[in-house]
Design an enzyme around this catalytic site. Structure first.
Site, mmCIF file in Angstrom:
data_model
loop_
_atom_site.group_PDB
_atom_site.id
_atom_site.type_symbol
_atom_site.label_atom_id
_atom_site.label_comp_id
_atom_site.label_asym_id
_atom_site.label_seq_id
_atom_site.Cartn_x
_atom_site.Cartn_y
_atom_site.Cartn_z
ATOM 1 N N SER A 183 0.821 -1.216 0.000
ATOM 2 C CA SER A 183 0.000 0.000 0.000
ATOM 3 C C SER A 183 0.850 1.259 0.000
ATOM 4 O O SER A 183 0.359 2.344 -0.331
ATOM 5 C CB SER A 183 -0.906 0.001 1.237
ATOM 6 O OG SER A 183 -0.126 -0.029 2.420
ATOM 7 N N LYS A 184 2.127 1.142 0.363
ATOM 8 C CA LYS A 184 2.999 2.311 0.464
ATOM 9 C C LYS A 184 3.326 2.928 -0.896
ATOM 10 O O LYS A 184 3.774 4.073 -0.965
ATOM 11 C CB LYS A 184 4.290 1.950 1.196
ATOM 12 C CG LYS A 184 4.076 1.502 2.636
ATOM 13 C CD LYS A 184 3.434 2.583 3.496
ATOM 14 C CE LYS A 184 3.381 2.176 4.950
ATOM 15 N NZ LYS A 184 2.807 3.225 5.813
#
Length: 346
Positions: free
Chosen positions: A47-48
């Site tokens: 998700s980063k």
């Protein structure tokens, strides 16, 4: 730019629009419908990617970043990988201060992606000069033409998920989501996603996942920072020994604490039951679901979305290593049999 014939200009065009996948087996004993937002489908496998691209592009728009500049960040591994990936495409140098708690796999990946890596001791206070927070600050002061992303205290961390993850989940569930369950480290993922979802429907229940040894849950309940809560734990990217301003505590209804051991076994269970090879924090998020389900949190028609933040390949030397699990004392008689799957033919 995304083209109609599905040819992409570079890997950054693949960030976002990750799938929502129904969980058919692992939570079948509980009431409700369970769906995983599988962030390992991002090109950087976490998700980063979302915050790395968003924060860097905002810095470019403001004229803070120019080609050839250096991007500095503190990371447990995933944000660093995403920043390194974006830096390669956009032409920046990348310097990362990493916690020693990060797996060897993650650190090797960062080096492979061209980043200069400083490995800092994990179990020191946030204001210790050896902590990865302070090392990143020092490097920012020393390196001319550098930008410090500072994800723990950057409001853009929240904005990235408010503008992407939240709308995606709302659309994918056709607005029928009743619960969001997500781990909280910097807090950007849960805060931005929850902020958007609660604007659409204030009744969406948002549950954060915290680690034993972290201050986050107690701070949410009391608004007091309690150093007595802090002690070493093994899960990466979950919980904190400080209070990140990138966490909007007002949009989280409740925090649930999970143990290192149960989260590790649950990560393995996800792989065996759903065929999803996910990371340690995904195991933690699913473990929270197990605990909540046993407490009767969910009803028959509830639609629960769990964010699985990253990919299992980053934990091969940890939760997916029988040797590491044994060293932590995580194998008992119940789980030993599941681990012994290899037979050597002589």
């Amino acid at each position: 730019m995304k083209h109609k014939n599905k040819v992409f200009d570079n890997v950054l065009d693949l960030i976002g629009q990750t799938p929502l996948i129904k969980l058919n087996k692992i939570a079948s004993e509980f009431k409700g419908n369970f769906f995983a937002k599988v962030e390992s489908f991002n090109p950087g496998h976490s998700s980063k990617d979302r915050i790395a691209l968003y924060i860097i592009e905002q810095a470019e728009k403001k004229g803070i970043l120019s080609p050839g500049d250096t991007i500095i960040e503190t990371t447990s591994g995933n944000t660093g990988f995403s920043i390194a990936m974006v830096s390669i495409i956009k032409g920046y140098d990348c310097v990362l201060a990493v916690s020693s708690k990060s797996s060897a796999d993650k650190i090797d990946m960062l080096k492979t992606m061209g980043a200069k890596v400083y490995v800092c001791p994990a179990h020191v206070s946030a204001d210790d000069p050896r902590s990865y927070y302070q090392v990143a600050k020092r490097l920012h002061e020393e390196i001319k033409g550098s930008v410090y992303i500072n994800q723990y205290f950057n409001e853009l961390n929240i904005d990235a998920h408010y503008k992407s993850t939240g709308p995606e989940i709302w659309k994918q569930t056709e607005g029928k989501i009743t619960h969001l369950v997500a781990c909280s480290g910097t807090g950007g993922t849960i805060s931005g996603t929850a902020r958007y979802l609660k604007e659409q429907n204030p009744n969406v229940r948002v549950i954060g996942v915290d680690a034993f040894g972290s201050v986050i849950k107690k701070y949410h309940e009391t608004r007091e920072f309690d150093e007595k809560e802090i002690y070493p734990y093994r899960i990466e990217g979950l919980g904190k020994n400080l209070i990140p301003t990138a966490t909007d505590f007002d949009v989280v209804d409740e925090f649930v604490k999970v143990t290192d051991e149960e989260s590790a076994h649950t990560a393995r269970l996800i792989a065996r039951s759903e065929g999803m090879f996910v990371g340690y924090t995904s195991g933690a998020a699913m473990q929270a679901i197990m605990q909540l389900g046993e407490q009767g949190e969910f009803k028959k028609d509830d639609n629960i979305v769990i964010i699985f933040p990253d990919h299992g390949s980053r934990y091969m030397s940890k939760v997916y290593s029988d040797k590491w699990m044994n060293e932590q004392g995580f194998f008992d008689s119940k789980n030993e049999a599941a681990a012994q799957k290899i037979q050597y033919i002589k």
